[in-house]
Scaffold this motif. Sequence first.
Motif, PDB file in Angstrom:
ATOM      1  N   THR A 151      10.532  15.000  -0.583  1.00 41.19           N
ATOM      2  CA  THR A 151      11.169  14.538  -1.818  1.00 41.19           C
ATOM      3  C   THR A 151      10.992  15.522  -2.971  1.00 41.19           C
ATOM      4  O   THR A 151      11.860  15.636  -3.838  1.00 41.19           O
TER       5      THR A 151
ATOM      6  N   ASN B 133      12.013  13.985   5.021  1.00 42.53           N
ATOM      7  CA  ASN B 133      12.574  14.516   3.780  1.00 42.53           C
ATOM      8  C   ASN B 133      11.449  14.730   2.777  1.00 42.53           C
ATOM      9  O   ASN B 133      10.801  13.761   2.369  1.00 42.53           O
TER      10      ASN B 133
ATOM     11  N   SER C  44      10.128   8.132   3.920  1.00 43.49           N
ATOM     12  CA  SER C  44      10.205   7.402   2.653  1.00 43.49           C
ATOM     13  C   SER C  44      11.458   7.725   1.838  1.00 43.49           C
ATOM     14  O   SER C  44      11.985   6.852   1.168  1.00 43.49           O
ATOM     15  N   SER C  45      11.900   8.986   1.876  1.00 42.68           N
ATOM     16  CA  SER C  45      13.027   9.287   0.979  1.00 42.68           C
ATOM     17  C   SER C  45      14.349   9.512   1.700  1.00 42.68           C
ATOM     18  O   SER C  45      15.314   9.961   1.074  1.00 42.68           O
TER      19      SER C  45
ATOM     20  N   GLN D 200      11.018   2.191  -2.320  1.00 42.94           N
ATOM     21  CA  GLN D 200      11.515   2.439  -3.682  1.00 42.94           C
ATOM     22  C   GLN D 200      12.566   3.528  -3.841  1.00 42.94           C
ATOM     23  O   GLN D 200      12.880   3.921  -4.955  1.00 42.94           O
ATOM     24  N   LYS D 201      13.133   4.024  -2.709  1.00 43.31           N
ATOM     25  CA  LYS D 201      14.208   5.004  -2.832  1.00 43.31           C
ATOM     26  C   LYS D 201      15.503   4.423  -2.255  1.00 43.31           C
ATOM     27  O   LYS D 201      16.398   4.054  -2.985  1.00 43.31           O
TER      28      LYS D 201
ATOM     29  N   THR E 116       7.322  14.864   7.894  1.00 41.22           N
ATOM     30  CA  THR E 116       7.978  14.145   6.804  1.00 41.22           C
ATOM     31  C   THR E 116       9.445  14.552   6.869  1.00 41.22           C
ATOM     32  O   THR E 116       9.767  15.729   6.671  1.00 41.22           O
TER      33      THR E 116
ATOM     34  N   ASP F 287       7.218  10.132   8.377  1.00 36.45           N
ATOM     35  CA  ASP F 287       7.304   9.550   7.038  1.00 36.45           C
ATOM     36  C   ASP F 287       8.759   9.730   6.578  1.00 36.45           C
ATOM     37  O   ASP F 287       9.199  10.847   6.314  1.00 36.45           O
TER      38      ASP F 287
ATOM     39  N   GLY G 117       0.802  -1.235   0.000  1.00 39.77           N
ATOM     40  CA  GLY G 117       0.000   0.000   0.000  1.00 39.77           C
ATOM     41  C   GLY G 117       0.826   1.272   0.000  1.00 39.77           C
ATOM     42  O   GLY G 117       0.281   2.376  -0.010  1.00 39.77           O
ATOM     43  N   GLY G 118       2.142   1.125   0.020  1.00 41.08           N
ATOM     44  CA  GLY G 118       3.013   2.310  -0.046  1.00 41.08           C
ATOM     45  C   GLY G 118       2.909   3.155   1.212  1.00 41.08           C
ATOM     46  O   GLY G 118       2.161   2.838   2.149  1.00 41.08           O
ATOM     47  N   ALA G 119       3.659   4.256   1.201  1.00 43.31           N
ATOM     48  CA  ALA G 119       3.589   5.194   2.324  1.00 43.31           C
ATOM     49  C   ALA G 119       2.179   5.768   2.401  1.00 43.31           C
ATOM     50  O   ALA G 119       1.671   6.066   3.488  1.00 43.31           O
ATOM     51  N   THR G 120       1.514   5.862   1.256  1.00 40.48           N
ATOM     52  CA  THR G 120       0.169   6.443   1.203  1.00 40.48           C
ATOM     53  C   THR G 120      -0.823   5.667   2.079  1.00 40.48           C
ATOM     54  O   THR G 120      -1.668   6.267   2.746  1.00 40.48           O
TER      55      THR G 120
ATOM     56  N   TRP H  30       4.315  16.047   0.580  1.00 40.40           N
ATOM     57  CA  TRP H  30       3.927  14.744   1.130  1.00 40.40           C
ATOM     58  C   TRP H  30       3.310  14.889   2.511  1.00 40.40           C
ATOM     59  O   TRP H  30       2.358  14.205   2.856  1.00 40.40           O
TER      60      TRP H  30
END
Length: 355
Positions: free
Chosen positions: A149, A147, A171-172, A192-193, A145, A169, A73-76, A101
């Motif tokens: 992105t 970072n 994610s990046s 995915q980063k 967040t 978050d 489901g991703g970070a979303t 984000w």
Amino acid sequence: MQINNFSAGPSKIPESIIKEISKDLIDYNKLGYSVLELSHRSDEFSNIVNKTKDHLIELLGIPNNFEILLLQGGATFQNTFIPANNPEINNDVAFLLSGTWGIKTYNDFNHYFNSTVPSVSLQNQSIDEIVYEINNLKENYLCLTSNETIEGLQIREFNKFKNKKLIIDMSSDICSYKFDWDNIAYVYAGAQKNLGIPGVTVCIFEKKFFKDNNLTSYLNAQNHIEKNSAFNTPPTFSIYVMLKVLEWIHETGGIEKIEKNSKKKAKYLYDFLDDNNQKLILNVSKEYRSYSNIVFDFKNQKLTKLFLEESISKGFIGLNGHRNVGGIRVSNYNSIELRMIEEFIHHLKVFLSNN
Ligand SMILES: Cc1ncc(COP(=O)(O)O)c(C=O)c1O
């Protein structure tokens, strides 16, 4: 032609990992079949999940009162998963908004709780001004967040928000620096980063963060915790790739080494951009400049398109800024080699002298 991939995600995977994966695609662990065919109920796959968690614990120094989940489901999805599983934070959470984000997360939380969650927007304040404002809020939890992105803006000083429990978050920028877990409640990041390919999201949270609830199957955190991230069919290949990336970080010298490299590469590029500030614009104030995504533009905006075209023709790909902000974005994730930054700087230097 040598390709230098600076994409913001999905992004470059180190060559040595791609080579290992290619072998495992044909024959995994001498089993005589492909890693793509691994059953999620097999011992081999349970090993992959457990080793992935062990590497995260070792690399990030995760204390033992924390749980790790590998979800889809991703970070979303986390923007729904977290408020759904912890309704108690409804009147106890505030947001630090520093970019696109964070605003998306904020909107989902508001929607979920059907209320207006307090927020502080990072405008022209210094980190100390922001910390002062936030530490004066009554809410115990703070979402941010680390970072952004898209804008290329990073906040790493989590300890400054000492009287808040942070939900971050990452994610990046996960696994690009070490941080203290003292005031962390929840960290999540799409893979995915810095951790491989899309399909899996790492969630690391205090064991006491989620309580029993009546939520339906996939949404219910307890189901994933009880089944060690294999409640339903997990994204086996994405998790396997994440393990390869974590092993690579370990062999490279761990997070300390990664962090040192990341700062060195970012400084090198920012110094060059600052030296050329008659022709280039950098919007993010120095204090918040991201090591992960370096965002700039040409003062003469006609040059942006031309630069992107010339870049592609020379093998520099993934440099276009996000469609909402335009400009140029150089993603400096863990997989980006110093050589790539040097070659990029040379390419930009030649372009600036010709235009
Ligand atoms: C910081 C940040 N948060 C969230 C997301 C959304 O991630 P996903 O597409 O995995 O849901 C992204 C995607 O790039 C991101 O960079």
